[in-house]
Design an enzyme around this catalytic site. Sequence first.
Site, PDB file in Angstrom:
ATOM      1  N   HIS A  16      -5.006   9.964  25.509  1.00  0.00           N
ATOM      2  CA  HIS A  16      -4.694   9.084  26.643  1.00  0.00           C
ATOM      3  C   HIS A  16      -5.741   9.258  27.747  1.00  0.00           C
ATOM      4  CE1 HIS A  16      -0.257   9.738  25.357  1.00  0.00           C
ATOM      5  NE2 HIS A  16      -0.539   8.475  25.060  1.00  0.00           N
ATOM      6  N   LYS A  40      15.234   6.769  25.435  1.00  0.00           N
ATOM      7  CA  LYS A  40      14.281   7.352  24.471  1.00  0.00           C
ATOM      8  C   LYS A  40      14.376   8.881  24.444  1.00  0.00           C
ATOM      9  CE  LYS A  40      10.291   4.371  23.517  1.00  0.00           C
ATOM     10  NZ  LYS A  40       8.821   4.281  23.625  1.00  0.00           N
ATOM     11  N   ARG A  89      -5.702   3.622  18.062  1.00  0.00           N
ATOM     12  CA  ARG A  89      -6.254   4.782  17.342  1.00  0.00           C
ATOM     13  C   ARG A  89      -6.676   4.417  15.927  1.00  0.00           C
ATOM     14  NH1 ARG A  89      -1.075   8.254  18.676  1.00  0.00           N
ATOM     15  NH2 ARG A  89      -0.353   6.185  18.168  1.00  0.00           N
ATOM     16  N   SER A 127       1.572  12.067  21.294  1.00  0.00           N
ATOM     17  CA  SER A 127       2.495  12.936  22.035  1.00  0.00           C
ATOM     18  C   SER A 127       3.458  13.610  21.058  1.00  0.00           C
ATOM     19  CB  SER A 127       3.284  12.115  23.058  1.00  0.00           C
ATOM     20  OG  SER A 127       2.408  11.486  23.961  1.00  0.00           O
TER      21      SER A 127
END
Length: 157
Positions: A16, A40, A89, A127
């Site tokens: 990031h 979440k 990515r 993450s």
Amino acid sequence: MKVIYPGSFDPVTNGHLDIIQRAAKNFDEVTVAILDNKSKSPLFTIEERIAMLKEATKSLENVNIDSFSGLLVDYVAKSNTNTVLRGLRAISDYENEMRNALANNSLNNDVETIFMVSKSEYTFLSSSVVKEIASFNGDVKNMVPEVVCKQLKEKYK
Ligand code: PNS
């Protein structure tokens, strides 16, 4: 030109950060917009994520940190830009990103999404991967900013 770089950032990774640094070079202003979505069940609270991103980007003068809840297009409509930036990515990201970009554009025709390709060394980094490694006491110091490394040790001690 101003861009909004939205995400969960739970937590921010070096992948990031690379996008943020390159965006800061190429755009006049970058707003990192952290999604505050309790459903979440994030590892880090919104306050913790804001603090880590502020620390990690403190040397970048044209980067600011904000949070939002609800739809991204509603947040964008209240800002002074219509441009959303996302990192890609790998091809596997493309499907989701294209779906979101099209959904956002159909909700608000003014909202444009632009993409920056992540550096190849960060292709594997997310993450979730970082949290999994840290939860088993693995070394994540080359994957996240120092402040995040410290916070992960606190969470999983
Ligand atoms: O870092 P992430 O989790 O990949 O970021 C995804 C994010 C936060 C950019 C995306 O889920 C989002 O914009 N959520 C807000 C709700 C919304 O507007 N969804 C897009 C329409 S389907």
